[in-house]
Design an enzyme around this catalytic site. Structure first.
Site, mmCIF file in Angstrom:
data_model
loop_
_atom_site.group_PDB
_atom_site.id
_atom_site.type_symbol
_atom_site.label_atom_id
_atom_site.label_comp_id
_atom_site.label_asym_id
_atom_site.label_seq_id
_atom_site.Cartn_x
_atom_site.Cartn_y
_atom_site.Cartn_z
ATOM 1 N N GLU A 234 0.882 -1.171 0.000
ATOM 2 C CA GLU A 234 0.000 0.000 0.000
ATOM 3 C C GLU A 234 0.912 1.210 0.000
ATOM 4 O OE1 GLU A 234 -3.549 -2.343 0.490
ATOM 5 O OE2 GLU A 234 -3.087 -0.392 -0.319
ATOM 6 N N CYS A 268 -2.136 8.594 3.365
ATOM 7 C CA CYS A 268 -1.921 8.021 2.031
ATOM 8 C C CYS A 268 -3.105 8.297 1.115
ATOM 9 C CB CYS A 268 -1.669 6.535 2.142
ATOM 10 S SG CYS A 268 -2.990 5.679 2.998
HETATM 11 P P1 NAP Z 1 9.102 4.612 3.865
HETATM 12 O O1 NAP Z 1 10.315 5.434 3.918
HETATM 13 O O2 NAP Z 1 8.918 3.699 2.722
HETATM 14 O O3 NAP Z 1 9.062 3.830 5.261
HETATM 15 C C1 NAP Z 1 8.020 2.989 5.612
HETATM 16 C C2 NAP Z 1 8.548 1.802 6.411
HETATM 17 O O4 NAP Z 1 9.472 1.075 5.604
HETATM 18 C C3 NAP Z 1 9.299 2.183 7.680
HETATM 19 O O5 NAP Z 1 9.042 1.240 8.673
HETATM 20 C C4 NAP Z 1 10.743 2.113 7.231
HETATM 21 O O6 NAP Z 1 11.649 1.852 8.267
HETATM 22 C C5 NAP Z 1 10.692 0.923 6.315
HETATM 23 N N1 NAP Z 1 11.797 0.858 5.362
HETATM 24 C C6 NAP Z 1 12.489 1.874 4.796
HETATM 25 N N2 NAP Z 1 13.433 1.373 3.956
HETATM 26 C C7 NAP Z 1 13.332 0.026 4.011
HETATM 27 C C8 NAP Z 1 14.030 -1.043 3.376
HETATM 28 N N3 NAP Z 1 15.011 -0.826 2.504
HETATM 29 N N4 NAP Z 1 13.665 -2.312 3.679
HETATM 30 C C9 NAP Z 1 12.665 -2.548 4.548
HETATM 31 N N5 NAP Z 1 11.972 -1.579 5.166
HETATM 32 C C10 NAP Z 1 12.294 -0.302 4.896
HETATM 33 O O7 NAP Z 1 7.783 5.478 3.909
HETATM 34 P P2 NAP Z 1 7.558 6.871 4.581
HETATM 35 O O8 NAP Z 1 7.915 7.874 3.562
HETATM 36 O O9 NAP Z 1 8.169 6.965 5.916
HETATM 37 O O10 NAP Z 1 5.967 6.786 4.774
HETATM 38 C C11 NAP Z 1 5.088 7.564 4.094
HETATM 39 C C12 NAP Z 1 4.604 6.867 2.832
HETATM 40 O O11 NAP Z 1 3.709 5.829 3.175
HETATM 41 C C13 NAP Z 1 3.821 7.790 1.940
HETATM 42 O O12 NAP Z 1 4.230 7.647 0.605
HETATM 43 C C14 NAP Z 1 2.389 7.307 2.083
HETATM 44 O O13 NAP Z 1 1.570 7.584 0.985
HETATM 45 C C15 NAP Z 1 2.572 5.868 2.329
HETATM 46 N N6 NAP Z 1 1.419 5.291 3.018
HETATM 47 C C16 NAP Z 1 0.563 4.534 2.287
HETATM 48 C C17 NAP Z 1 -0.579 3.994 2.882
HETATM 49 C C18 NAP Z 1 -1.555 3.184 2.065
HETATM 50 O O14 NAP Z 1 -2.390 2.504 2.636
HETATM 51 N N7 NAP Z 1 -1.472 3.228 0.745
HETATM 52 C C19 NAP Z 1 -0.827 4.220 4.221
HETATM 53 C C20 NAP Z 1 0.075 5.005 4.939
HETATM 54 C C21 NAP Z 1 1.201 5.525 4.308
HETATM 55 P P3 NAP Z 1 12.393 2.999 9.123
HETATM 56 O O15 NAP Z 1 11.860 4.304 8.678
HETATM 57 O O16 NAP Z 1 12.007 2.687 10.486
HETATM 58 O O17 NAP Z 1 13.824 2.829 8.864
#
Ligand code: NAP
Length: 494
Positions: A234, A268
């Site tokens: 997602e 999101c």
């Molecule tokens: P992100 O950087 O992708 O991080 C999300 C999660 O992934 C965190 O727990 C992060 O860990 C982990 N992560 C990062 N790099 C990783 C890797 N290489 N391997 C495994 N895990 C890894 O996302 P964000 O920018 O913080 O979050 C916001 C995004 O989430 C937005 O784009 C939003 O649209 C999306 N979102 C989507 C939904 C939906 O239902 N479609 C709902 C909520 C949010 P750490 O940060 O702890 O290192």
């Protein structure tokens, strides 16, 4: 490989240290997965109605512990209390809905057999085993509660890697699950960095549910493909809202404000672009700006704040960069447009822009903050065309007295809310939720959201005769007999 280190969690309200805990080291992950696997073997034998009882209790516990959960969510994420409450309300309802539907959904089902009367065929849904969940900071409670509930109800164990910024919310959820009666080892939390723990987790789980950015989702999908395990992502969005000629403008304006600024725009499915029919453009904009002007921005645990803090310095920098870039290139700021360090270190005003053009970052890229671009359109067709002009396809919102369902059919998004921003589809837990295009793959909620954590298994028991030529008939005789039989069967098949 990583080692244990202190994970310091800061409260975005004032950047103070909220708490410190030890992160999991990558080399500890295999032992965590082994514990999960042992616990899952026993859990898979527990009848589904009994599993469901745990989640009925969890729903009650979430409501009983409402204020305690709100405090932790707010402290880690900086959101307004009402936004935190929307998470709690969502989780309490979702887990109860899933507990109600799981027994029926997971029941073994009789299917038509190869040869009527001679073949008895049953379709089962077996748990996949251990499900990894990787979660972002913006919804640290309801997402793992509802994804976890669907995975656990299906008979799996769950290992959750929460965002580094929100581990205490995840640990509180684990405590509540234990209190609800979930056996030990079935829901474990791995605090720590995704980049460090991700590879160890992906290499040992049987399915990965990821919520987060499209960039990280792509990486993880690749890693899961390599292992041929299931993956659901997602991901991001750039969600459009359409205000048509026949919209009720008062509700449309109020709904747009919630759609764009709830959770400080860090949703999101939140709205980032509004396409407004030229006939109602001026009136809608006036009403919208009126409402935006009355929003109370700030930090703290009382209920009288509408728009809380952004979650971090990084988020503040990203949101400011998008708005500054648009303003530098000629966009007009009709409301907000500024950081508010006087209110909180990461506060940012709810912002409305017009004159946004394709060369501006916020025209097509996800901003993930309290920023809305409003565009005038000449017709419904133009609104639909521009709404669909995105690599994302998560959510859309349509405001119209009569045209909503017809317009929805033309929109390329996984959810469409008619006369609501995002809450109507999100809160319809019995229906699937997820994105098209670069917004993701797979669905949470609904039947799909639960069944994706299972492996369908077909068991057929053949009686009296095998499906092969009987010795006395010969191959040709068998072919004749079967040709006639299949003709008859096909005639009787709808
Ligand atoms: P992100 O950087 O992708 O991080 C999300 C999660 O992934 C965190 O727990 C992060 O860990 C982990 N992560 C990062 N790099 C990783 C890797 N290489 N391997 C495994 N895990 C890894 O996302 P964000 O920018 O913080 O979050 C916001 C995004 O989430 C937005 O784009 C939003 O649209 C999306 N979102 C989507 C939904 C939906 O239902 N479609 C709902 C909520 C949010 P750490 O940060 O702890 O290192």
């Amino acid at each position: 490989m990583s080692s244990n280190r202190d994970l310091v969690v800061r409260c975005p309200f004032d950047d103070s240290i909220y708490g410190t805990l030890q992160s999991t080291a990558a080399e500890q992950v295999p032992a965590v997965l082994a514990t999960a696997r042992r616990a899952q073997a026993a859990w898979a034998t527990v009848p589904v109605p009994e599993r469901a009882r745990v989640f009925r209790r969890l729903a009650g516990l979430i409501l009983d512990n409402r204020d305690r959960i709100l405090d932790v969510i707010q402290a880690e994420s900086g959101k307004a209390r009402l936004s935190a409450f929307e998470e709690v309300m969502d989780a309490a309802r979702a887990v109860r809905v899933f507990a109600g539907s799981a027994p029926g959904l997971l029941r073994a089902r009789r299917r038509g057999g190869a040869i009527p009367l001679l073949t008895k065929t049953i379709e089962h849904h077996r748990p996949v085993g251990v499900v990894g969940i990787i979660n972002p900071w913006n919804y640290p409670f309801n997402l793992p509660a509802s994804d976890g509930a669907q995975a656990l109800l299906a008979g799996n164990a769950v290992v959750l890697k929460p965002d580094s910024q929100t581990p205490f919310t995840a640990l509180l959820l684990a405590d509540l699950l234990a209190e609800a009666g979930l056996p030990a080892g079935l829901f474990q939390v791995l605090p720590g960095s995704g980049a460090e723990l991700g590879p160890a987790l992906v290499s040992g789980v049987d399915y990965l549910m990821f919520t987060g950015s499209t960039a990280t989702g792509r990486k993880l999908a690749r890693a899961c493909a390599e292992r041929l395990i299931g993956f659901s992502g997602e991901l991001g969005g750039k969600n459009p809202l359409l205000v048509l000629e026949d919209a009720d403008l008062a509700t449309a304006a109020a709904g747009t404000v919630h759609g764009a600024f709830a959770n400080t725009g860090q949703v999101c499915v939140g709205i980032e672009r509004a396409y407004v029919h030229t006939v109602v453009y001026e009136e809608f904009l006036d009403r919208l700006l009126d409402q935006v002007g009355s929003l109370r921005v700030g930090v703290g645990y009382d209920w009288n704040i509408d728009v809380g803090s952004l979650s971090s310095a990084g988020q503040l920098a990203a949101v400011s960069a998008h708005v500054d870039d648009a303003v530098d290139k000629g966009a007009a700021v009709l409301a907000g447009g500024q950081a508010r360090p006087d209110l909180g270190p990461y506060c940012y005003e709810p912002t409305v822009l017009t004159g946004v053009t394709p060369d501006m970052l916020l025209c097509r890229e996800e901003t993930f903050g309290p920023v809305l671009a409003v565009y005038r359109v000449a017709s419904e067709d133009e609104a639909v065309e521009r709404a669909n002009d995105s690599r994302y396809g998560l959510n859309a919102s349509v405001w119209s007295a009569r045209r909503g369902p017809d317009v929805a059919a033309r929109l390329r998004t996984g959810t469409v809310n008619v006369n609501e921003g995002f809450a109507a589809t999100w809160g319809s837990h019995a229906a699937p939720m997820g994105g098209m295009g670069e917004s993701g793959i797979g669905r949470r909620h609904g039947n799909e959201g639960l069944l994706k954590y299972t492996e369908p298994q077909t068991v057929s028991v053949q009686r009296l005769h095998r499906i092969a030529p009987p010795p006395r008939l010969g191959n040709e005789g068998y072919a004749k007999l079967m040709t006639t039989a299949i003709r008859l069967l096909n005639r009787g098949t709808r």
